[in-house]
Enzyme design. Structure first.
Site, short mmCIF file in Angstrom:
data_model
loop_
_atom_site.label_atom_id
_atom_site.label_comp_id
_atom_site.label_asym_id
_atom_site.label_seq_id
_atom_site.Cartn_x
_atom_site.Cartn_y
_atom_site.Cartn_z
N LYS A 163 -18.19 17.76 -1.18
CA LYS A 163 -17.83 16.71 -2.13
C LYS A 163 -19.11 15.95 -2.43
CE LYS A 163 -14.89 12.69 -2.85
NZ LYS A 163 -13.49 12.25 -2.79
N GLU A 206 -18.98 14.97 2.53
CA GLU A 206 -19.29 14.12 1.36
C GLU A 206 -20.57 13.31 1.56
OE1 GLU A 206 -16.52 10.94 0.52
OE2 GLU A 206 -17.27 10.71 -1.52
N LYS A 231 -11.95 14.69 5.32
CA LYS A 231 -13.15 14.20 4.63
C LYS A 231 -13.98 13.27 5.51
CE LYS A 231 -13.76 10.53 1.87
NZ LYS A 231 -13.52 9.56 0.77
N ARG A 247 0.85 -1.20 0.00
CA ARG A 247 0.00 0.00 0.00
C ARG A 247 0.88 1.25 0.00
NH1 ARG A 247 -3.17 -3.35 3.64
NH2 ARG A 247 -2.27 -2.38 5.50
P1 13P Z 1 -14.45 7.53 -6.15
O1 13P Z 1 -14.01 8.69 -7.01
O2 13P Z 1 -13.81 6.23 -6.54
O3 13P Z 1 -15.94 7.48 -5.99
O4 13P Z 1 -13.88 7.81 -4.68
C1 13P Z 1 -13.99 9.09 -4.16
C2 13P Z 1 -14.13 9.03 -2.71
O5 13P Z 1 -13.39 9.67 -1.99
C3 13P Z 1 -15.21 8.21 -2.13
O6 13P Z 1 -15.33 8.48 -0.77
#
Ligand code: 13P
Length: 341
Positions: A220, A178, A137, A46
């Site tokens: 987001k 988000e 986030k 990773r």
């Molecule tokens: P994806 O662009 O693959 O949807 O991932 C963005 C993300 O941060 C999801 O939490």
């Protein structure tokens, strides 16, 4: 709460021609992605993979920030520096995923989820700030189904998002809220638009209830697309129109910017949709990307865990970042046409 720093960070996150790399996949998600290309999901693999992305020469032209997972924020870059420090040295703002994932919302329909992670959050944010992280986030998940989302599901997630956002701002960290409406299912684009509208309305009402100034946060969001099993798939212009309409109805103009997740769209579709929205005139906020899969997929498939593939994988990653850097200025289509001429 350092309001000057919050404003500076939020503005830099949505700087012209740049967007955000989401590299904050949990170890479980990483395992699925690595498995698909035959790579063992060890801590060192990773680290190696994330460093491949971060050390791509010139990618900082298109990246304002990177969202890290806790493990990565404590790992070292190839030059031995802590990763947040290495990114900041390239002019990329380190961000951090702070939620702890989703659980079933009790007494709600199956599939109605709520995100955990508020307990101890203030302490964790204090530490992340010291490590150099300047935005954080939190992902809430809204599922469209026959009985979902319910009022309770939308309400629970909106309040948790608002409480996390307030904790971030108190720690001088910009919250990247988000609320993701999943594209799984056979729903229409119209239904997705309704659910986005209800979700965003509830989220901004909760932010107001907790006195969270929108001047110091970034949204987001998912895009308004058709459910992936619906035979009628909305085209690029329809997705752009529906998404911007719902954002204009719900997101205050005082907010510094909006970023999109890719959510399982193809790499090209995610770029085309962003381009169509960013090309629209007189938008109240800058729009850009915060993609994981749509930025990383070609790089991961090229890498396959082999040191000999690193240069080719970095080239693939640079290309997607470049294309999305154009798309967030509405210049991607022109560039394709110029190349084809
Ligand atoms: P994806 O662009 O693959 O949807 O991932 C963005 C993300 O941060 C999801 O939490």
């Amino acid at each position: 709460m350092d309001k000057v720093l919050l404003s500076k960070t939020a503005a830099a996150m949505v700087a012209k021609g740049k967007g955000i790399l989401a590299a904050d996949e949990s170890s479980g998600t990483c395992e699925k992605r690595f498995k698909s290309v035959g790579v063992e999901c060890t801590e060192e693999n990773r680290r190696a993979y994330r460093n491949l992305l971060f050390s791509t020469a010139g990618v900082e032209q298109f990246l304002s920030g990177v969202i890290l997972f806790d493990e990565t924020a404590r790992q070292k870059a190839n030059d031995g520096a802590p990763i947040p420090e290495y990114l900041a040295g390239k002019g990329i703002i380190p961000g951090i995923k702070v939620d702890k994932g989703t659980v079933q919302l009790p007494l709600a329909a199956a599939g109605e989820l709520v995100t955990e992670g508020l307990d101890g959050l203030a302490k964790r944010l204090e530490e992340y700030f010291k490590m150099g992280c300047r935005f954080a986030k939190w992902r809430a998940v809204i599922t469209i189904g026959e009985n979902t989302p319910s009022h309770a599901g939308i309400y629970a997630n909106a309040h948790v998002l608002a409480r996390y956002a307030a904790a971030c701002q108190a720690a001088s960290i910009v919250p990247m809220i988000e609320p993701e409406v999943l594209l799984d299912g056979n729903h229409t684009a119209e239904r997705s638009e309704e659910v986005h509208e209800a979700t965003l309305r509830a989220t901004y009402a909760a932010l107001a209830a907790y006195n969270v100034p929108v001047e110091h946060l970034i949204l987001k969001t998912s895009m308004v697309v058709s459910g992936k099993d619906n035979p009628r798939q909305a085209g690029v212009d329809e997705v752009a129109e529906r998404t911007v309409r719902v954002l204009k109805r719900t997101v205050p103009a005082a907010q510094p910017g909006i970023v999109f997740l890719s959510g399982g769209q193809s790499d090209e579709a995610a770029t085309a949709h962003l381009n169509a929205m960013a090309a629209m005139k007189n938008l109240p906020w800058p729009l850009t990307f915060s993609y994981s899969r749509a930025l990383q997929n070609p790089a991961l498939k090229t890498w396959k865990g082999q040191a000999g593939n690193v240069a080719a994988a970095q080239k693939a990653f640079h290309h997607r970042a470049h294309m999305n850097g154009l798309a967030c200025q509405g210049k991607w289509k022109q560039e394709l046409e110029r190349q084809a001429a």
